[in-house]
Design a protein around this motif. Structure first.
Motif, PDB file in Angstrom:
ATOM      1  N   THR A  34       0.858  -1.281   0.002  1.00 39.60           N
ATOM      2  CA  THR A  34      -0.060  -0.077  -0.116  1.00 39.60           C
ATOM      3  C   THR A  34       0.843   1.219   0.018  1.00 39.60           C
ATOM      4  O   THR A  34       1.847   1.098   0.437  1.00 39.60           O
ATOM      5  CB  THR A  34      -1.114   0.083   1.187  1.00 39.60           C
ATOM      6  OG1 THR A  34      -0.092  -0.196   2.321  1.00 39.60           O
ATOM      7  CG2 THR A  34      -2.051  -1.103   1.144  1.00 39.60           C
ATOM      8  N   GLY A  48      -2.985   4.298  -2.761  1.00 37.51           N
ATOM      9  CA  GLY A  48      -3.268   3.312  -3.765  1.00 37.51           C
ATOM     10  C   GLY A  48      -2.129   2.108  -3.623  1.00 37.51           C
ATOM     11  O   GLY A  48      -1.985   1.858  -2.084  1.00 37.51           O
ATOM     12  N   ARG A  49      -2.101   1.265  -4.342  1.00 36.90           N
ATOM     13  CA  ARG A  49      -1.304  -0.065  -4.130  1.00 36.90           C
ATOM     14  C   ARG A  49      -0.164  -0.190  -5.088  1.00 36.90           C
ATOM     15  O   ARG A  49      -0.693   0.171  -6.437  1.00 36.90           O
ATOM     16  CB  ARG A  49      -2.379  -1.117  -4.108  1.00 36.90           C
ATOM     17  CG  ARG A  49      -1.469  -2.369  -3.659  1.00 36.90           C
ATOM     18  CD  ARG A  49      -2.631  -3.497  -3.573  1.00 36.90           C
ATOM     19  NE  ARG A  49      -2.166  -4.635  -2.731  1.00 36.90           N
ATOM     20  CZ  ARG A  49      -1.916  -4.351  -1.222  1.00 36.90           C
ATOM     21  NH1 ARG A  49      -2.391  -3.402  -0.795  1.00 36.90           N
ATOM     22  NH2 ARG A  49      -1.351  -5.358  -0.670  1.00 36.90           N
ATOM     23  N   VAL A  56      -2.036   0.978  -8.923  1.00 35.20           N
ATOM     24  CA  VAL A  56      -3.495   0.484  -8.839  1.00 35.20           C
ATOM     25  C   VAL A  56      -4.175   1.271  -7.609  1.00 35.20           C
ATOM     26  O   VAL A  56      -3.820   1.768  -6.646  1.00 35.20           O
ATOM     27  CB  VAL A  56      -3.851  -0.800  -9.124  1.00 35.20           C
ATOM     28  CG1 VAL A  56      -3.120  -1.465 -10.428  1.00 35.20           C
ATOM     29  CG2 VAL A  56      -3.405  -1.579  -7.677  1.00 35.20           C
ATOM     30  N   ASP A  57      -5.598   1.189  -8.105  1.00 34.82           N
ATOM     31  CA  ASP A  57      -6.456   1.732  -7.074  1.00 34.82           C
ATOM     32  C   ASP A  57      -6.176   3.039  -6.528  1.00 34.82           C
ATOM     33  O   ASP A  57      -6.442   3.449  -5.073  1.00 34.82           O
ATOM     34  CB  ASP A  57      -6.792   0.741  -5.712  1.00 34.82           C
ATOM     35  CG  ASP A  57      -6.992  -0.774  -6.149  1.00 34.82           C
ATOM     36  OD1 ASP A  57      -7.937  -0.962  -7.185  1.00 34.82           O
ATOM     37  OD2 ASP A  57      -6.698  -1.606  -5.839  1.00 34.82           O
ATOM     38  N   ALA A  59      -6.676   6.699  -5.253  1.00 26.66           N
ATOM     39  CA  ALA A  59      -7.737   7.439  -4.638  1.00 26.66           C
ATOM     40  C   ALA A  59      -7.396   8.466  -3.769  1.00 26.66           C
ATOM     41  O   ALA A  59      -6.460   8.742  -3.453  1.00 26.66           O
ATOM     42  CB  ALA A  59      -8.791   6.524  -3.986  1.00 26.66           C
TER      43      ALA A  59
END
Length: 112
Positions: A34, A48-49, A56-57, A59
């Motif tokens: 993370t 994100g990751r 990815v992800d 936010a």
């Protein structure tokens, strides 16, 4: 000072760049962690990751439990993503701080 939207866009550009080179990045940086990016002058954060050579992800908002945390100003974030600011110099001059375990830092050096 850059805006929150400009910082978000810069991180999305970085994610797209990593996605385009995911196979090569994965080969050099085998991380699944993370990630939090804290923009100190705006009081904003993104999370994100980093996994399989991709970011990815992505936010808005902080992740206080993130395994990797990058703290910087909005202008320095944009300069880093554009390649105008060398990460090693930025860290040694304390314009950027990266908190992660030592093994992750060694792997991240290959990415940055």
């Amino acid at each position: 000072m850059a805006s929150v939207d400009e910082c978000r866009q810069a991180l999305q550009e970085l994610a797209a760049r990593l996605d385009g080179n995911a196979e090569a990045v994965r080969e050099h940086v085998g991380l699944d962690r993370t990630l939090a990016c804290r923009i100190t002058d705006l009081g904003a954060a993104f999370h994100g990751r980093l996994t399989d050579g991709q970011l990815v992800d992505l936010a808005d908002g902080d992740d206080p439990k993130a395994k990797i945390a990058l703290n910087t100003t909005s202008d320095d974030l944009l300069a880093l993503v554009r390649g105008e600011l060398d990460i090693t110099r930025a860290v040694t001059s304390r314009r950027v701080s990266i908190k992660a375990n030592p093994l992750d830092l060694m792997r991240l050096r290959k990415l940055l």
